[in-house]
Write an enzyme that holds these catalytic residues in place. Sequence first.
Site, PDB file in Angstrom:
ATOM      1  N   HIS A 188       4.840  -1.491  -5.977  1.00  0.00           N
ATOM      2  CA  HIS A 188       5.460  -2.030  -7.185  1.00  0.00           C
ATOM      3  C   HIS A 188       6.905  -1.559  -7.340  1.00  0.00           C
ATOM      4  O   HIS A 188       7.357  -0.634  -6.634  1.00  0.00           O
ATOM      5  CB  HIS A 188       4.645  -1.624  -8.416  1.00  0.00           C
ATOM      6  N   CYS A 204       0.643   5.256  -5.590  1.00  0.00           N
ATOM      7  CA  CYS A 204       1.260   3.936  -5.466  1.00  0.00           C
ATOM      8  C   CYS A 204       2.541   4.022  -4.636  1.00  0.00           C
ATOM      9  O   CYS A 204       3.116   5.094  -4.468  1.00  0.00           O
ATOM     10  CB  CYS A 204       1.581   3.364  -6.847  1.00  0.00           C
TER      11      CYS A 204
END
Length: 238
Positions: A188, A204
């Site tokens: 992301h 992440c």
Amino acid sequence: MTRRRKTRFGTDERAAGTGGRHAASLAVVLALGLVFSTTASLAAGTQVYDPKTRQWTDYNRTKAYQYYKLHRQVPESFRPQVVKFRTAEQPGTIIIDGNQHFLYLVQPGQQAIRYGIGVGREGFGWAGIVKVGRMAEWPTWTPPAEMVARDPKARPWANGMPGGPDNPLGARALYLYEDGHDTIYRIHGTPEPWTIGLDVSSGCIRMNNGDIIDLHSRIKVGAKVIVLMQGAALYKGV
């Protein structure tokens, strides 16, 4: 050793405590035909290449912030660029080298587009072979329950933070799935661009918003994603 401190939100959407669930064996990586090094990378901290001195230099949180404050962009090594890349994987495959903080999007002709990334901090690294299960533009961020319990800054967003420039997931999110199930890991964007090149997240993969927008435009749901285990980093300069 790279200095670490908590990010604005302390962590990403990824729930803490499941970092080892996707551990992959070195044999799996070998079978993929990737070019990598098992030497010197086991304890490697972040380094960047200085083209003026032609040397690799240490890179930590303080240096990263100072560099971004002065130049308004990350060091050249972490900016998107096409590089030579020898692999048996098909074009469109994403390969993540967390040790060197690079994400490679495999291209035809033994080439790849290389982007700089931020990855999991100590204890939050993981490895495995997953797929992009879905994608979103300006995604909503919903912190996991344990994060809400431990982080006062996350509590106001227990039911979800709307997408926008301050959202921890940034401009785009690629949701990583394994066997049809959401791993809770994402690739992301981030509102903290200076963290690219560092170990900062809860598992992440962070990218600058411009870079994740570019990557998002180049792939489709179902794209294969290979996350290399620590100690299996690709050679520097690949």
